[in-house]
Scaffold this motif. Sequence first.
Motif, PDB file in Angstrom:
ATOM      1  N   PRO A 129       0.907  -1.155  -0.066  1.00  0.00           N
ATOM      2  CA  PRO A 129       0.041   0.041   0.064  1.00  0.00           C
ATOM      3  C   PRO A 129       0.739   1.090  -0.063  1.00  0.00           C
ATOM      4  O   PRO A 129       0.715   2.092   0.948  1.00  0.00           O
ATOM      5  N   ASP A 130       1.811   1.151  -1.006  1.00  0.00           N
ATOM      6  CA  ASP A 130       2.604   2.832  -1.007  1.00  0.00           C
ATOM      7  C   ASP A 130       1.802   3.887  -1.273  1.00  0.00           C
ATOM      8  O   ASP A 130       0.828   4.026  -2.047  1.00  0.00           O
ATOM      9  N   GLY A 131       1.886   4.844  -0.408  1.00  0.00           N
ATOM     10  CA  GLY A 131       1.106   6.049  -0.229  1.00  0.00           C
ATOM     11  C   GLY A 131      -0.188   5.919   0.054  1.00  0.00           C
ATOM     12  O   GLY A 131      -0.820   7.148   0.568  1.00  0.00           O
ATOM     13  N   ARG A 132      -0.567   4.913   0.698  1.00  0.00           N
ATOM     14  CA  ARG A 132      -2.039   4.789   1.413  1.00  0.00           C
ATOM     15  C   ARG A 132      -1.926   5.041   2.676  1.00  0.00           C
ATOM     16  O   ARG A 132      -1.147   4.282   3.432  1.00  0.00           O
ATOM     17  N   LEU A 133      -2.412   5.864   3.206  1.00  0.00           N
ATOM     18  CA  LEU A 133      -2.187   6.231   4.785  1.00  0.00           C
ATOM     19  C   LEU A 133      -3.868   6.259   5.276  1.00  0.00           C
ATOM     20  O   LEU A 133      -4.787   6.536   4.709  1.00  0.00           O
ATOM     21  N   GLY A 134      -3.978   5.860   6.435  1.00  0.00           N
ATOM     22  CA  GLY A 134      -5.081   5.998   7.087  1.00  0.00           C
ATOM     23  C   GLY A 134      -5.503   4.506   7.680  1.00  0.00           C
ATOM     24  O   GLY A 134      -4.953   3.622   7.590  1.00  0.00           O
ATOM     25  N   LEU A 135      -6.594   4.428   8.544  1.00  0.00           N
ATOM     26  CA  LEU A 135      -7.097   3.134   9.256  1.00  0.00           C
ATOM     27  C   LEU A 135      -8.316   2.593   8.489  1.00  0.00           C
ATOM     28  O   LEU A 135      -9.031   1.655   9.314  1.00  0.00           O
ATOM     29  N   GLU A 136      -8.609   3.121   7.433  1.00  0.00           N
ATOM     30  CA  GLU A 136      -9.932   2.724   7.175  1.00  0.00           C
ATOM     31  C   GLU A 136     -10.061   1.400   6.857  1.00  0.00           C
ATOM     32  O   GLU A 136     -11.064   0.333   6.901  1.00  0.00           O
ATOM     33  N   THR A 137      -9.005   0.974   6.017  1.00  0.00           N
ATOM     34  CA  THR A 137      -8.919  -0.379   5.633  1.00  0.00           C
ATOM     35  C   THR A 137      -9.144  -1.448   6.615  1.00  0.00           C
ATOM     36  O   THR A 137      -9.538  -2.430   6.718  1.00  0.00           O
TER      37      THR A 137
ATOM     38  N   ARG B  73      -9.958  -1.123   9.834  1.00  0.00           N
ATOM     39  CA  ARG B  73     -11.113  -1.071  10.585  1.00  0.00           C
ATOM     40  C   ARG B  73     -12.127  -1.656   9.819  1.00  0.00           C
ATOM     41  O   ARG B  73     -13.113  -2.350  10.414  1.00  0.00           O
ATOM     42  N   ALA B  74     -12.476  -1.799   8.338  1.00  0.00           N
ATOM     43  CA  ALA B  74     -13.417  -2.349   7.797  1.00  0.00           C
ATOM     44  C   ALA B  74     -13.100  -3.742   7.611  1.00  0.00           C
ATOM     45  O   ALA B  74     -14.260  -4.835   7.884  1.00  0.00           O
ATOM     46  N   LEU B  75     -11.843  -4.214   7.531  1.00  0.00           N
ATOM     47  CA  LEU B  75     -11.483  -5.762   7.862  1.00  0.00           C
ATOM     48  C   LEU B  75     -12.044  -6.269   9.293  1.00  0.00           C
ATOM     49  O   LEU B  75     -12.601  -7.189   9.370  1.00  0.00           O
TER      50      LEU B  75
ATOM     51  N   ASN C  12     -15.000  -6.943  14.889  1.00  0.00           N
ATOM     52  CA  ASN C  12     -14.496  -5.961  15.827  1.00  0.00           C
ATOM     53  C   ASN C  12     -13.836  -6.518  16.971  1.00  0.00           C
ATOM     54  O   ASN C  12     -14.302  -6.568  18.227  1.00  0.00           O
ATOM     55  N   PRO C  13     -12.907  -7.676  16.844  1.00  0.00           N
ATOM     56  CA  PRO C  13     -12.186  -8.319  18.156  1.00  0.00           C
ATOM     57  C   PRO C  13     -11.271  -7.211  18.782  1.00  0.00           C
ATOM     58  O   PRO C  13     -11.352  -7.579  20.045  1.00  0.00           O
ATOM     59  N   GLN C  14     -10.779  -6.223  18.242  1.00  0.00           N
ATOM     60  CA  GLN C  14      -9.946  -5.355  18.899  1.00  0.00           C
ATOM     61  C   GLN C  14     -10.865  -4.604  20.273  1.00  0.00           C
ATOM     62  O   GLN C  14     -10.118  -4.066  21.077  1.00  0.00           O
ATOM     63  N   LEU C  15     -12.231  -4.877  20.143  1.00  0.00           N
ATOM     64  CA  LEU C  15     -13.069  -4.316  21.284  1.00  0.00           C
ATOM     65  C   LEU C  15     -13.145  -5.357  22.340  1.00  0.00           C
ATOM     66  O   LEU C  15     -13.659  -4.928  23.398  1.00  0.00           O
ATOM     67  N   ARG C  16     -12.653  -6.463  22.345  1.00  0.00           N
ATOM     68  CA  ARG C  16     -12.906  -7.607  23.298  1.00  0.00           C
ATOM     69  C   ARG C  16     -11.604  -8.249  23.763  1.00  0.00           C
ATOM     70  O   ARG C  16     -11.468  -9.291  24.122  1.00  0.00           O
ATOM     71  N   LEU C  17     -10.611  -7.559  23.508  1.00  0.00           N
ATOM     72  CA  LEU C  17      -9.194  -7.967  24.103  1.00  0.00           C
ATOM     73  C   LEU C  17      -9.098  -7.743  25.605  1.00  0.00           C
ATOM     74  O   LEU C  17      -9.511  -6.958  26.183  1.00  0.00           O
ATOM     75  N   PRO C  18      -8.222  -8.642  26.281  1.00  0.00           N
ATOM     76  CA  PRO C  18      -7.636  -8.297  27.395  1.00  0.00           C
ATOM     77  C   PRO C  18      -6.862  -6.990  27.637  1.00  0.00           C
ATOM     78  O   PRO C  18      -6.418  -6.687  26.457  1.00  0.00           O
ATOM     79  N   PRO C  19      -6.551  -6.523  28.743  1.00  0.00           N
ATOM     80  CA  PRO C  19      -6.053  -5.329  28.768  1.00  0.00           C
ATOM     81  C   PRO C  19      -4.575  -5.270  28.053  1.00  0.00           C
ATOM     82  O   PRO C  19      -3.903  -6.330  28.042  1.00  0.00           O
ATOM     83  N   VAL C  20      -4.114  -4.119  27.368  1.00  0.00           N
ATOM     84  CA  VAL C  20      -3.457  -4.238  26.107  1.00  0.00           C
ATOM     85  C   VAL C  20      -2.189  -3.327  26.564  1.00  0.00           C
ATOM     86  O   VAL C  20      -2.645  -1.942  26.945  1.00  0.00           O
TER      87      VAL C  20
ATOM     88  N   ALA D 292      -5.123  -8.169  11.868  1.00  0.00           N
ATOM     89  CA  ALA D 292      -6.380  -8.434  11.991  1.00  0.00           C
ATOM     90  C   ALA D 292      -6.793 -10.200  12.697  1.00  0.00           C
ATOM     91  O   ALA D 292      -7.442 -10.317  13.390  1.00  0.00           O
ATOM     92  N   ALA D 293      -5.815 -10.986  11.993  1.00  0.00           N
ATOM     93  CA  ALA D 293      -5.553 -12.236  12.565  1.00  0.00           C
ATOM     94  C   ALA D 293      -5.156 -12.134  14.147  1.00  0.00           C
ATOM     95  O   ALA D 293      -5.746 -13.249  14.845  1.00  0.00           O
ATOM     96  N   ALA D 294      -4.282 -11.701  14.556  1.00  0.00           N
ATOM     97  CA  ALA D 294      -3.882 -11.706  15.713  1.00  0.00           C
ATOM     98  C   ALA D 294      -5.043 -11.445  16.757  1.00  0.00           C
ATOM     99  O   ALA D 294      -5.274 -11.894  17.804  1.00  0.00           O
TER     100      ALA D 294
END
Length: 430
Positions: free
Chosen positions: A25-33, A35-37, A43-51, A129-131
């Motif tokens: 993704p040369d030149g692509r900045l941002g978290l949109e992709t 977040r969509a994935l 949305n597993p990132q909302l259900r993690l143990p303390p990070v 996303a896998a992690a």
Amino acid sequence: MRDFARSDSPAVQRQLDRLGRLSVPDGRLGLETIRALLDRLGNPQLRLPPVFHVAGTNGKGSTCAFLRAMLEAQGYRVHVTTSPHLVRYNERIRLAGKLIEDARLAELLCEVLDSGEDLNPSFFEVTIAAAFTEFARVPADACVVEVGLGGRFDATNVLGPEVLAACGIAALGIDHERFLLVPEAGAPTEPLARIAFEKAGIAKSGTPLVCLSYPGDARGEVMAAAARVAAPLAIQGEEWDTEIAEALRYRDERGELALPLPALPGLHQAQNAALAVALLRHQDRLPVSPAAIAQGLAQARWPARLQRLADGPLAGAREVWLDGGHNPGAGRMLGEHFAGRRLHLIIGMLDAKDPAALTGPLAPGLASISVVPVPGHEWHPAAAFGARAVSKPDITTALADLPADGLPVLIAGSLYLAGEVLRLNAELPD
């Protein structure tokens, strides 16, 4: 640049081949992709143990290793994601203390790749996303997450205050200029300040931001980032401090700790260890005792960072050191560690890096310079390292051709090269 990955498992290799075909993704900045994935994955990132979320130019991986060791010494089960891998892709995803197994890794990567096939995610976005997907499924008490590149637009920066215990920033330096120093309206132009601006982009509201001491404008950018999101800031030299001599003495408003020096060699590792201690001491999600902190200092391991190779198929009985460092900060550290010693340098460096970053600080003690390819990547030829440098076809030949003079050998310049060295010496990270 792609993070090439190989596996002895055919099922894993099929998914790694799919990963390898993803566009860069040369030149692509941002978290949109990302977040969509993640949204498609629930949305597993909302259900993690303390990070514990750690950024930095140098030392962030070591800081993560210390955090993991200290938390595990307290009896916690800890998920970890770091990058890059050295020998096996599995090293990027550690579940409750153990590297993810091949069978599960193949299933997980297939699930994530299938979910985001039309989003054109990057290698790293799929990996994160896998992690996070697996971290949300497998029970654990804590997560340690290393930022990949930068911070502000890194795929790990989808983590929010609802799961964060603390954020940390390790040593700052100039690296990845192609990505992190692109002119942008509103961003600082002084290089180190811009690096600090990007790294401090991980700051989150109400989450402690713990960092080392930085000069001038870089310090100001970290302070400004914390202020923008109302993150409690703990800077070395103010909210906490340390003295490093025969022992590591740490102090903050909660008191003073007298700790042993870490088992990892190099004075810089004591600084990374102190940052890990400060991260634990400035959060309130997971209590960790001084005894567990001390035990973690003794038990932490982090391959290819000033690592003395064991007697093995590649190193034999010779004193061989391995370091994946490739920027000026790593060069200064290596120069300080080997000051006053003569040594042979075997170096392989990506062509986007500055050869003088390592050879400059090491120059006074270099008995020879052997230049080898970095497998799978574009690399600097011998001519880039000066008239004394000689070209060798591979690591094995470079070592075999050195004189038997008893001088130590340092292999350095790339983590990709370091992974090949560990594989050849049968020292697989576990």
